[in-house]
Design an enzyme around this catalytic site. Structure first.
Site, PDB file in Angstrom:
ATOM      1  N   GLN A  79     -59.204  -4.011   4.341  1.00  0.00           N
ATOM      2  CA  GLN A  79     -57.831  -3.588   4.079  1.00  0.00           C
ATOM      3  C   GLN A  79     -57.121  -4.546   3.127  1.00  0.00           C
ATOM      4  O   GLN A  79     -56.341  -4.116   2.273  1.00  0.00           O
ATOM      5  CB  GLN A  79     -57.053  -3.483   5.395  1.00  0.00           C
ATOM      6  CG  GLN A  79     -55.586  -3.108   5.246  1.00  0.00           C
ATOM      7  CD  GLN A  79     -55.382  -1.724   4.631  1.00  0.00           C
ATOM      8  OE1 GLN A  79     -56.286  -0.888   4.651  1.00  0.00           O
ATOM      9  NE2 GLN A  79     -54.200  -1.477   4.092  1.00  0.00           N
ATOM     10  N   GLU A  80     -57.378  -5.828   3.259  1.00  0.00           N
ATOM     11  CA  GLU A  80     -56.686  -6.819   2.432  1.00  0.00           C
ATOM     12  C   GLU A  80     -57.157  -6.802   0.982  1.00  0.00           C
ATOM     13  O   GLU A  80     -56.348  -6.876   0.054  1.00  0.00           O
ATOM     14  CB  GLU A  80     -56.885  -8.223   3.009  1.00  0.00           C
ATOM     15  CG  GLU A  80     -56.168  -8.485   4.316  1.00  0.00           C
ATOM     16  CD  GLU A  80     -54.665  -8.564   4.154  1.00  0.00           C
ATOM     17  OE1 GLU A  80     -54.176  -8.609   3.015  1.00  0.00           O
ATOM     18  OE2 GLU A  80     -53.967  -8.573   5.175  1.00  0.00           O
TER      19      GLU A  80
END
Length: 244
Positions: free
Chosen positions: A107-108
């Site tokens: 996600q990052e």
């Protein structure tokens, strides 16, 4: 003034001023969504989280920890992903679920070691320069970025009773916001972040080698077993970087 005292004071000031971990005011959309979220929104988030983790719906301020153990840790190696060996090593060192750490990195940065945000967050786990320095890592080095992210995630798991959802919300919106709301803040962006990371983690657990996620590890946190690591400002904010 010691480093610990300085960092604690910065965190306190951020909470008082309503700042994101990046030092930027929360967006208007986040503030308005928080103000307009009531019981229906809370239960809606709980249902969404349950749908991606495959567990019965629970309170929106908690997370179904049965899939990750009381400390958010799972024994064994994880699914085949970029930097799998480094992720498994950091997960083992800090007693965090390797699937959860994979989901966070996806996600990052989507496993892009060169990812940067307009605010200056860098690397696989999107650490701000000051945060990376406090954690003692160089975010431009993949193994160190992963270790820094795992270490900070462990700190938040310890802070919030081993609850992965609260820990992820703290990683994204700052521990002050989680403490202020008693759980995952009613910010659409943060709730989306938690939901996505938990969903990715569930996928990685299913893809892990047989027996890798059998029994959850419940050993004491390595942070408390040695000299306590300093609590630092949140290394990431959805306002700085998003893979969506």
């Amino acid at each position: 003034m010691s480093v610990d005292a300085t960092v604690a004071r910065v965190t306190q000031l951020e909470a008082m001023l309503g700042l994101s971990p990046a030092g930027a005011p929360l967006s208007t959309s986040s503030a308005s969504s928080a103000a307009g979220t009531g019981a229906s929104g809370s239960s809606g988030f709980a249902a969404q989280l349950a749908s991606v983790t495959g567990t019965p719906a629970a309170s929106a301020t908690t997370d179904p920890t049965a899939t990750a153990g009381t400390n958010g840790a799972t024994a064994g190696s994880g699914a085949s992903t970029p930097y799998a060996a480094e992720i498994d090593a950091a997960a083992g060192k800090y007693n965090v679920d390797p699937a959860l750490l994979r989901g966070l990195i996806r996600q990052e940065s989507n496993f892009n070691a060169n990812a940067t945000s307009p605010a200056g967050a860098r690397g696989l786990t999107q650490l701000m320069p000051g945060t990376a320095a406090a954690l003692g890592v160089d975010p431009s080095v993949p193994a160190q970025a992963i270790e820094g992210g795992a270490k900070y995630l462990r700190q938040q798991l310890d802070r919030f009773g081993g609850d992965p959802a609260k820990a992820l919300a703290a990683y994204n919106a700052g521990p002050g916001a989680v403490q202020r709301y008693g759980g995952v803040p009613p910010y659409a962006e943060t709730q989306n972040y938690v939901r996505k990371v938990m969903g990715y983690a569930a996928e990685y657990r299913q893809a892990a080698p047989a027996g890798a996620s059998a029994a959850a590890a419940t050993v004491p946190s390595p942070v408390t077993a040695t000299t306590a690591a300093p609590t630092v400002t949140s290394p990431t904010s959805v306002l700085r970087y998003s893979t969506t």
